[in-house]
Design a protein around this motif. Structure first.
Motif, short mmCIF file in Angstrom:
data_model
loop_
_atom_site.label_atom_id
_atom_site.label_comp_id
_atom_site.label_asym_id
_atom_site.label_seq_id
_atom_site.Cartn_x
_atom_site.Cartn_y
_atom_site.Cartn_z
N PRO A 268 53.10 17.62 -8.96
CA PRO A 268 51.97 17.24 -9.82
C PRO A 268 51.84 18.11 -11.07
CG PRO A 268 51.21 18.32 -7.80
CD PRO A 268 52.66 18.03 -7.62
N GLU A 269 52.45 19.30 -11.06
CA GLU A 269 52.37 20.17 -12.23
C GLU A 269 52.98 19.53 -13.47
OE1 GLU A 269 52.80 22.76 -8.53
OE2 GLU A 269 53.67 20.92 -9.32
N GLN A 270 53.97 18.63 -13.27
CA GLN A 270 54.70 18.10 -14.42
C GLN A 270 54.24 16.71 -14.84
OE1 GLN A 270 58.85 18.76 -14.94
NE2 GLN A 270 58.88 20.65 -13.76
N TYR A 271 53.19 16.20 -14.25
CA TYR A 271 52.66 14.91 -14.73
C TYR A 271 51.73 15.16 -15.91
CZ TYR A 271 50.60 10.28 -14.92
OH TYR A 271 50.17 9.03 -15.36
N LEU A 272 51.67 14.23 -16.84
CA LEU A 272 50.85 14.39 -18.05
C LEU A 272 49.41 13.97 -17.74
CD1 LEU A 272 51.33 15.34 -20.98
CD2 LEU A 272 51.48 12.92 -21.62
N TRP A 273 48.68 14.82 -17.04
CA TRP A 273 47.30 14.52 -16.65
C TRP A 273 46.38 14.40 -17.85
CZ3 TRP A 273 46.64 12.88 -11.89
CH2 TRP A 273 47.52 13.31 -10.88
N SER A 274 46.77 14.94 -18.97
CA SER A 274 45.92 14.86 -20.17
C SER A 274 45.97 13.48 -20.81
CB SER A 274 46.37 15.90 -21.20
OG SER A 274 47.73 15.72 -21.54
N TYR A 275 46.91 12.62 -20.38
CA TYR A 275 46.98 11.26 -20.93
C TYR A 275 45.75 10.48 -20.49
CZ TYR A 275 48.71 6.53 -21.83
OH TYR A 275 48.84 5.24 -22.27
N ASN A 276 45.19 9.70 -21.41
CA ASN A 276 43.94 8.96 -21.14
C ASN A 276 44.24 7.71 -20.31
OD1 ASN A 276 41.28 8.21 -21.16
ND2 ASN A 276 41.15 7.83 -23.35
N ARG A 277 44.62 7.93 -19.07
CA ARG A 277 45.11 6.84 -18.20
C ARG A 277 44.00 5.85 -17.83
NH1 ARG A 277 46.88 3.10 -16.50
NH2 ARG A 277 48.31 2.69 -14.78
N TYR A 278 42.76 6.26 -17.84
CA TYR A 278 41.69 5.39 -17.35
C TYR A 278 40.85 4.77 -18.47
CZ TYR A 278 42.90 7.74 -13.00
OH TYR A 278 43.59 8.23 -11.91
N LYS A 279 41.37 4.80 -19.68
CA LYS A 279 40.59 4.25 -20.79
C LYS A 279 40.49 2.73 -20.69
CE LYS A 279 44.37 3.77 -24.17
NZ LYS A 279 44.87 4.22 -25.49
N VAL A 280 39.44 2.19 -21.31
CA VAL A 280 39.23 0.74 -21.35
C VAL A 280 39.78 0.23 -22.68
CG1 VAL A 280 37.54 -1.11 -21.30
CG2 VAL A 280 37.16 0.96 -19.94
N PRO A 281 40.80 -0.62 -22.68
CA PRO A 281 41.35 -1.13 -23.94
C PRO A 281 40.30 -1.89 -24.74
CG PRO A 281 42.80 -1.66 -22.09
CD PRO A 281 41.52 -1.15 -21.51
N ARG A 282 40.45 -1.89 -26.04
CA ARG A 282 39.50 -2.59 -26.91
C ARG A 282 39.43 -4.07 -26.53
NH1 ARG A 282 40.33 -1.89 -33.24
NH2 ARG A 282 39.85 0.25 -32.57
N GLY A 283 38.23 -4.55 -26.30
CA GLY A 283 38.03 -5.95 -25.96
C GLY A 283 38.06 -6.25 -24.48
N ALA A 284 38.50 -5.29 -23.67
CA ALA A 284 38.59 -5.52 -22.22
C ALA A 284 37.27 -5.15 -21.55
CB ALA A 284 39.72 -4.70 -21.61
N LEU A 285 36.95 -5.87 -20.48
CA LEU A 285 35.77 -5.53 -19.69
C LEU A 285 36.08 -4.35 -18.78
CD1 LEU A 285 34.38 -9.00 -18.53
CD2 LEU A 285 33.27 -7.40 -20.10
N PRO A 286 35.18 -3.38 -18.69
CA PRO A 286 35.38 -2.30 -17.72
C PRO A 286 35.45 -2.87 -16.31
CG PRO A 286 33.61 -1.77 -19.25
CD PRO A 286 33.95 -3.22 -19.47
N PRO A 287 36.11 -2.17 -15.40
CA PRO A 287 36.31 -2.73 -14.05
C PRO A 287 35.00 -3.00 -13.32
CG PRO A 287 36.96 -0.41 -14.12
CD PRO A 287 36.76 -0.86 -15.54
N ASP A 288 33.96 -2.22 -13.58
CA ASP A 288 32.70 -2.44 -12.88
C ASP A 288 31.91 -3.62 -13.41
OD1 ASP A 288 32.08 -1.34 -15.29
OD2 ASP A 288 30.80 0.27 -14.51
N GLN A 289 32.39 -4.24 -14.50
CA GLN A 289 31.72 -5.42 -15.04
C GLN A 289 32.47 -6.72 -14.77
OE1 GLN A 289 30.61 -4.99 -19.17
NE2 GLN A 289 29.96 -2.86 -18.90
N ILE A 290 33.59 -6.60 -14.08
CA ILE A 290 34.37 -7.80 -13.77
C ILE A 290 33.79 -8.47 -12.53
CG2 ILE A 290 36.64 -8.65 -13.08
CD1 ILE A 290 37.86 -6.39 -14.70
N LYS A 291 33.61 -9.75 -12.61
CA LYS A 291 33.00 -10.53 -11.52
C LYS A 291 33.84 -10.39 -10.25
CE LYS A 291 30.72 -14.95 -10.82
NZ LYS A 291 30.50 -16.31 -11.39
N GLY A 292 33.16 -10.06 -9.17
CA GLY A 292 33.83 -9.94 -7.88
C GLY A 292 34.38 -8.58 -7.60
N SER A 293 34.26 -7.64 -8.58
CA SER A 293 34.79 -6.29 -8.35
C SER A 293 33.76 -5.45 -7.63
CB SER A 293 35.13 -5.63 -9.69
OG SER A 293 33.99 -5.47 -10.49
#
Length: 293
Positions: A268-293
């Motif tokens: 795990p030391e060599q993974y790029l944890w600083s990358y914004n892996r959980y960002k919401v792309p422009r125009g996409a609904l966040p996961p908590d706003q998707i119907k049925g999630s």
């Protein structure tokens, strides 16, 4: 900046990586947003790691310190990887494990998709492959012109071709697969809205590309995972190839995320944890706003 890259490239790799460790520390301590994201992502992933004989608190801080250093190395080694003679860069791969998995996939004749997470010196993998056979990798054009020039000059060596991250690039990838060639894809790169789905990555929904699944379905290509680890003291790199079997009856992005988690847990030391892996792309609904999630 091109001149500076050229000058830095002639420093030994060990020196550049030591400078990178220092750069990583400076960035962490003087960029609050960067440090917060790195720490938050690592804390989330840490819950899924196997703890050694150290206490959880000690183990976390050991990994955090190492990761801060490794993140800096990933920047400072770029001049060396992109600007040193091609043969010398390829020769820096001192170990290659699991090459038989790539050969088995390639023997099928329908192309190979090499999934490479933001792990270790991931830039090196494409060059290593391009020294052996034709290779096409998708890339996103950077904002700065000088970086775009460096990226093309550094990556398009050997038998490497860069494909833009758009529909024209996807068609380019499909043509390469039809010729039985290899592709390079960063599976943990956040795609644009409509080109991914929300699936778990270390317990949190992450918008994950569907491109690999579409390419497999369209071409019959075989996917293989590959990651690169830095060896100690700037001695070079080790590459690891592993099978990436994908069951089309289930979510392919979720299977890919699970495979990446397995890779990341090995170091795990060599993974790029600083990358914004959980960002919401422009125009996409966040996961908590998707119907049925």
């Amino acid at each position: 900046m091109v001149w500076l890259f050229n000058q830095l490239a002639w420093l030994p790799l060990s020196v550049l990586q030591k400078l990178g460790s220092f750069l990583g520390l400076l960035t962490y301590f003087f960029s609050g947003q960067y440090a917060e994201r790195l720490r938050e992502n690592l804390e989330r992933g840490f819950k899924f790691f196997q703890i050694t004989e150290a206490t959880p608190g000690e183990e976390f801080h050991n990994i955090l310190r190492s990761n801060i250093s490794e993140a800096g190395k990933s920047i400072m080694e770029l001049p060396w990887v992109w600007r040193r003679p091609f043969e010398e860069v390829v020769a820096s791969v001192k170990q290659c494990h699991g090459w038989e998995h790539f050969e088995a996939a390639h023997a099928k004749g329908k192309g190979v998709i090499i999934a490479t997470p933001h792990f270790g010196c991931f830039e090196l993998i494409g060059l290593y492959m391009a020294a052996r056979q034709p290779m096409t990798s998708m890339y996103s054009q950077p904002r700065w012109k000088f970086l775009d020039i460096l990226m093309h000059q550094g990556r398009e060596r050997g038998q490497m071709i860069l494909a833009p991250a758009d529909m024209r690039g996807v068609r380019q990838l499909l043509k390469a697969l039809k010729r039985g060639e290899a592709l390079g894809v960063l599976p943990d790169q956040v795609p644009s809205n409509g080109e991914g789905e929300w699936v778990p990555f270390f317990g949190r929904p992450a918008y994950t590309m569907t491109l690999i699944g579409r390419l497999v379905e369209s071409s019959g290509a075989t996917a293989v995972m590959c990651h690169s680890k830095r060896l100690p003291r700037g001695e070079g790199y080790a590459l690891y190839f592993s099978p990436l079997p994908l069951d089309r009856n289930f979510s392919i992005p979720q299977q890919i995320n699970a495979a990446m988690e397995d890779v990341i847990r090995t170091c795990p030391e060599q993974y790029l944890w600083s990358y914004n892996r959980y960002k919401v792309p422009r125009g996409a609904l966040p996961p908590d706003q998707i119907k049925g999630s």
